[in-house]
Design a protein around this motif. Sequence first.
Motif, mmCIF file in Angstrom:
data_model
loop_
_atom_site.group_PDB
_atom_site.id
_atom_site.type_symbol
_atom_site.label_atom_id
_atom_site.label_comp_id
_atom_site.label_asym_id
_atom_site.label_seq_id
_atom_site.Cartn_x
_atom_site.Cartn_y
_atom_site.Cartn_z
ATOM 1 N N MET A 178 0.793 -1.139 -0.010
ATOM 2 C CA MET A 178 -0.012 -0.040 0.068
ATOM 3 C C MET A 178 0.890 1.331 -0.092
ATOM 4 N N VAL A 179 0.448 2.166 -0.537
ATOM 5 C CA VAL A 179 1.175 3.374 -1.174
ATOM 6 C C VAL A 179 0.979 4.528 0.397
ATOM 7 N N GLN A 180 2.041 4.793 0.742
ATOM 8 C CA GLN A 180 2.088 5.864 1.919
ATOM 9 C C GLN A 180 1.812 7.245 1.328
ATOM 10 N N LEU A 181 0.811 7.931 1.415
ATOM 11 C CA LEU A 181 0.470 9.431 0.815
ATOM 12 C C LEU A 181 0.398 10.356 2.170
ATOM 13 N N LYS A 182 1.163 11.475 1.741
ATOM 14 C CA LYS A 182 0.960 12.500 2.636
ATOM 15 C C LYS A 182 0.551 13.686 2.041
ATOM 16 N N ARG A 183 0.108 14.613 2.886
ATOM 17 C CA ARG A 183 -0.079 15.986 2.339
ATOM 18 C C ARG A 183 0.750 16.429 1.706
ATOM 19 N N LYS A 184 0.541 17.242 0.606
ATOM 20 C CA LYS A 184 1.290 17.987 -0.494
ATOM 21 C C LYS A 184 2.170 17.018 -1.353
ATOM 22 N N ASP A 185 1.592 15.886 -1.566
ATOM 23 C CA ASP A 185 2.218 14.849 -2.227
ATOM 24 C C ASP A 185 1.749 15.368 -3.846
ATOM 25 N N ILE A 186 2.403 15.084 -4.926
ATOM 26 C CA ILE A 186 1.878 15.335 -6.172
ATOM 27 C C ILE A 186 1.279 13.989 -7.043
ATOM 28 N N LEU A 187 0.277 14.130 -7.428
ATOM 29 C CA LEU A 187 -0.069 12.718 -8.267
ATOM 30 C C LEU A 187 -0.720 13.455 -9.706
ATOM 31 N N TYR A 188 -0.748 12.440 -10.484
ATOM 32 C CA TYR A 188 -1.139 12.813 -11.849
ATOM 33 C C TYR A 188 -2.425 11.796 -12.282
ATOM 34 N N TYR A 189 -3.375 12.594 -12.516
ATOM 35 C CA TYR A 189 -4.849 11.844 -12.703
ATOM 36 C C TYR A 189 -5.023 11.835 -14.368
ATOM 37 N N ALA A 190 -5.189 10.582 -14.781
ATOM 38 C CA ALA A 190 -5.745 10.315 -16.254
ATOM 39 C C ALA A 190 -6.881 10.262 -16.043
ATOM 40 N N ARG A 191 -7.339 11.497 -16.514
ATOM 41 C CA ARG A 191 -8.765 11.652 -16.543
ATOM 42 C C ARG A 191 -9.207 11.089 -17.916
ATOM 43 N N ILE A 192 -10.172 10.279 -18.076
ATOM 44 C CA ILE A 192 -10.543 9.458 -19.098
ATOM 45 C C ILE A 192 -11.975 9.176 -19.307
ATOM 46 N N HIS A 193 -12.769 10.393 -19.960
ATOM 47 C CA HIS A 193 -14.126 10.000 -20.345
ATOM 48 C C HIS A 193 -14.398 9.946 -21.916
ATOM 49 N N PRO A 194 -14.514 8.817 -22.447
ATOM 50 C CA PRO A 194 -14.512 8.744 -24.115
ATOM 51 C C PRO A 194 -15.794 9.053 -24.446
ATOM 52 N N LYS A 195 -16.878 9.034 -23.689
ATOM 53 C CA LYS A 195 -18.359 9.381 -24.117
ATOM 54 C C LYS A 195 -18.331 10.921 -24.435
ATOM 55 N N VAL A 196 -17.637 11.456 -23.657
ATOM 56 C CA VAL A 196 -17.706 13.307 -23.720
ATOM 57 C C VAL A 196 -16.350 13.611 -24.436
ATOM 58 N N LYS A 197 -15.600 12.612 -24.769
ATOM 59 C CA LYS A 197 -14.272 12.925 -25.529
ATOM 60 C C LYS A 197 -13.233 13.954 -24.690
ATOM 61 N N LEU A 198 -13.224 13.395 -23.388
ATOM 62 C CA LEU A 198 -12.535 14.004 -22.569
ATOM 63 C C LEU A 198 -11.266 13.045 -22.245
ATOM 64 N N PHE A 199 -9.908 13.695 -22.703
ATOM 65 C CA PHE A 199 -8.725 13.115 -22.454
ATOM 66 C C PHE A 199 -7.746 13.724 -21.978
ATOM 67 N N GLU A 200 -7.472 13.804 -20.515
ATOM 68 C CA GLU A 200 -6.560 14.678 -20.161
ATOM 69 C C GLU A 200 -5.758 14.108 -19.053
ATOM 70 N N VAL A 201 -4.680 14.868 -18.529
ATOM 71 C CA VAL A 201 -3.852 14.594 -17.344
ATOM 72 C C VAL A 201 -4.088 15.819 -16.463
ATOM 73 N N CYS A 202 -4.424 15.529 -15.317
ATOM 74 C CA CYS A 202 -4.549 16.935 -14.434
ATOM 75 C C CYS A 202 -3.346 16.459 -13.163
ATOM 76 N N GLU A 203 -2.574 17.500 -12.976
ATOM 77 C CA GLU A 203 -1.762 17.468 -11.936
ATOM 78 C C GLU A 203 -2.290 17.910 -10.506
ATOM 79 N N LEU A 204 -2.394 17.029 -9.730
ATOM 80 C CA LEU A 204 -3.143 17.147 -8.266
ATOM 81 C C LEU A 204 -2.080 17.026 -7.141
ATOM 82 N N VAL A 205 -2.527 17.977 -6.175
ATOM 83 C CA VAL A 205 -1.840 17.973 -4.932
ATOM 84 C C VAL A 205 -2.799 17.391 -3.755
#
Length: 89
Positions: free
Chosen positions: A1-28
């Motif tokens: 299991m990954v140990q996350l802590k506040r202020k870690d950076i993650l990248y969200y592969a946001r994929i919604h093909p029905k609405v043609k949404l394909f993007e990478v979001c940088e999250l904190v």
Amino acid sequence: MVQLKRKDILYYARIHPKVKLFEVCELVVNTVQPSYFVAVDKRDKHSYLFTYNDIDNILFADRDIALQKVLDAESKAPKGNDEISYEEY
């Protein structure tokens, strides 16, 4: 299991093909709890609620992996024209 802590950076592969949404979001990571965590988009400050099962599935520590996942999904998405045209009178 990954140990996350506040202020870690993650990248969200946001994929919604029905609405043609394909993007990478940088999250904190903002909030860390035993069964879930909340991360906030750096650009638009939108909050996302995730479970730890999302890590290495739609959330990645490496941006290149998230980008590759998005590009693969976009290339496999149907290319049909879903627009409806209307005549003007």
